[in-house]
Design an enzyme around this catalytic site. Structure first.
Site, short mmCIF file in Angstrom:
data_model
loop_
_atom_site.label_atom_id
_atom_site.label_comp_id
_atom_site.label_asym_id
_atom_site.label_seq_id
_atom_site.Cartn_x
_atom_site.Cartn_y
_atom_site.Cartn_z
N GLY A 61 0.87 -1.18 0.00
CA GLY A 61 0.00 0.00 0.00
C GLY A 61 0.90 1.22 0.00
N ASP B 251 -1.04 4.63 -6.47
CA ASP B 251 0.39 4.45 -6.16
C ASP B 251 1.22 5.61 -6.66
OD1 ASP B 251 -0.87 1.54 -6.42
OD2 ASP B 251 0.83 1.48 -5.04
C1 LIG Z 1 -3.28 3.09 0.02
S1 LIG Z 1 -2.80 1.68 -0.87
C2 LIG Z 1 -2.47 2.29 -2.46
C3 LIG Z 1 -2.31 1.21 -3.51
O1 LIG Z 1 -1.20 0.31 -3.23
C4 LIG Z 1 -1.59 -1.02 -3.57
O2 LIG Z 1 -0.60 -1.74 -4.27
P1 LIG Z 1 0.17 -2.96 -3.50
O3 LIG Z 1 -0.87 -3.80 -2.85
O4 LIG Z 1 0.93 -3.68 -4.61
O5 LIG Z 1 1.10 -2.27 -2.52
C5 LIG Z 1 -2.81 -0.83 -4.45
O6 LIG Z 1 -2.43 -0.43 -5.76
C6 LIG Z 1 -3.49 0.29 -3.69
O7 LIG Z 1 -4.55 0.85 -4.39
#
Ligand SMILES: CSC[C@H]1O[C@H](OP(=O)(O)O)[C@H](O)[C@@H]1O
Length: 348
Positions: free
Chosen positions: A48, A238
């Site tokens: 996240g 992201d």
């Molecule tokens: C506040 S979380 C933002 C964003 O990050 C996540 O990716 P990951 O699980 O690979 O770290 C996801 O894209 C969320 O939407």
């Protein structure tokens, strides 16, 4: 409503919730070196975007807290080496680099201090990064909750909730804050292949919070929209480029196309630390590609033939034309996004 924090600092280690979470398993991981923090970010123990930034900031402190350097120049060289190492763990979430640059800036501002005092200042800065993120999440929730009405159906993708960052998270924060105000929405959570953040994390935390949540496969999003069950979409981010193009978990672009086709508002929720004005548009956002095993042997079960070719991008980019608004801690940004973002970031 109680949440296990994605990231905690204790006197001798960085403590992370293990995000390879299954409803029956929840445990903390203690990390005592920058290398351990690097692996926690890389293997999604902490994931996240904002939480990755926090883990990098604490990880950088873990990397320099035992430094024996007695001059700032020697300490700075070590710090930069650790920072570059952590920055290379995952390329897409801009919060990672943002947090590291903020730690480096603090070191430069306080370069006159004895090294022992400088280390304490850097730990404090990492804590400030975590605190500011949690405050931003709450503010995002307040602005986003104004968009919600009792009984609305909201579709989510991946996990951008309290298990991703802060207490409320970003995309789920409007839902939590609205519920605190007596406004209850029905959430349709995409399971989000291949790593299932929606099933394992979003469905889990919403169920824990008593929020009405229905888990769906990603390929069911069109059907629930066609059925008229979805009044809005809220996703995390992201990296948001200067023109509003937004990188988020793979599959988000498809959801945005579906929302457009069904005339459903599509909102991104993210703190200002996710906006990268140095990235002009979505074509310049690096997209992380992850190991094929996430697709072929998901959670230990082989579901594809040995040796099959695999393409596993962890993110995609939604063009700003498909975004209704970006919910930030300073308010909701709307089109024309380049101008709105420029004005907002220049007033910061
Ligand atoms: C506040 S979380 C933002 C964003 O990050 C996540 O990716 P990951 O699980 O690979 O770290 C996801 O894209 C969320 O939407």
């Amino acid at each position: 409503m109680t949440y296990l924090q994605s990231v905690k600092w204790e006197e001798d280690a960085l403590v992370l919730l293990d995000q390879r979470l299954l409803p029956t398993k929840q445990e903390y991981v203690r990390l005592e070196t920058a290398e351990a923090a690097w692996h926690a970010i890389k293997d999604l123990t902490v994931r996240g975007a904002p939480a990755i930034g926090m883990a990098a900031a604490y990880g950088l402190y873990l990397g320099i807290r035992h430094s024996a350097q007695e001059t700032f120049d020697g300490f700075w060289a070590e710090m930069r080496e650790q920072s570059d190492y952590l920055n290379a763990s995952r390329p897409t979430a801009v919060n990672l680099g943002w947090a590291l640059r903020r730690m480096e800036q603090k070191a430069q501002e306080e370069k006159h201090l004895p090294i022992s005092e400088l280390k304490a200042v850097l730990l404090d800065e990492a804590k400030r990064i975590q605190d500011s993120d949690e405050a931003a999440c709450r503010a995002i929730g307040e602005y986003g909750a104004e968009l919600l009405q009792d009984g609305m159906g909201i579709l989510t993708h991946c996990n951008a909730g309290g298990l991703a960052t802060g207490r409320y998270g970003t995309a789920l924060s409007p839902i939590y804050i609205a519920a605190e105000k007596g406004v209850h929405v029905k959430v349709y959570a995409d399971e989000t292949r291949p790593v299932l953040q929606g099933a394992r994390l979003t469905a889990y935390e919403l169920q824990e919070a008593g929020i009405d949540v229905t888990l769906i496969c990603d390929n069911m999003a069109a059907m629930v929209m066609k059925n008229g069950w979805v009044d809005g979409v809220i996703v995390g981010a992201d990296r948001i480029a200067a023109n509003g193009d937004t990188a988020n978990k793979i599959g988000t672009y498809g959801v945005a196309l579906l929302a457009k086709a069904h005339n459903i508002p599509f909102y991104v929720a993210a703190p200002l630390s996710t906006i990268d004005i140095m990235t002009p548009d979505g074509s310049a956002i690096p997209i992380e590609e992850r190991d094929e095993s996430e697709i072929t042997i998901g959670f230990g079960t082989r579901t594809a033939p040995e040796g099959v070719k695999v393409y596993n991008p962890a993110f995609d980019v939604t063009p700003h034309e498909y975004i209704t608004g970006i919910i930030t801690e300073k308010g909701i940004i709307r089109a024309p996004f380049a101008e709105s973002i420029h004005n907002l970031m220049n007033n910061e």
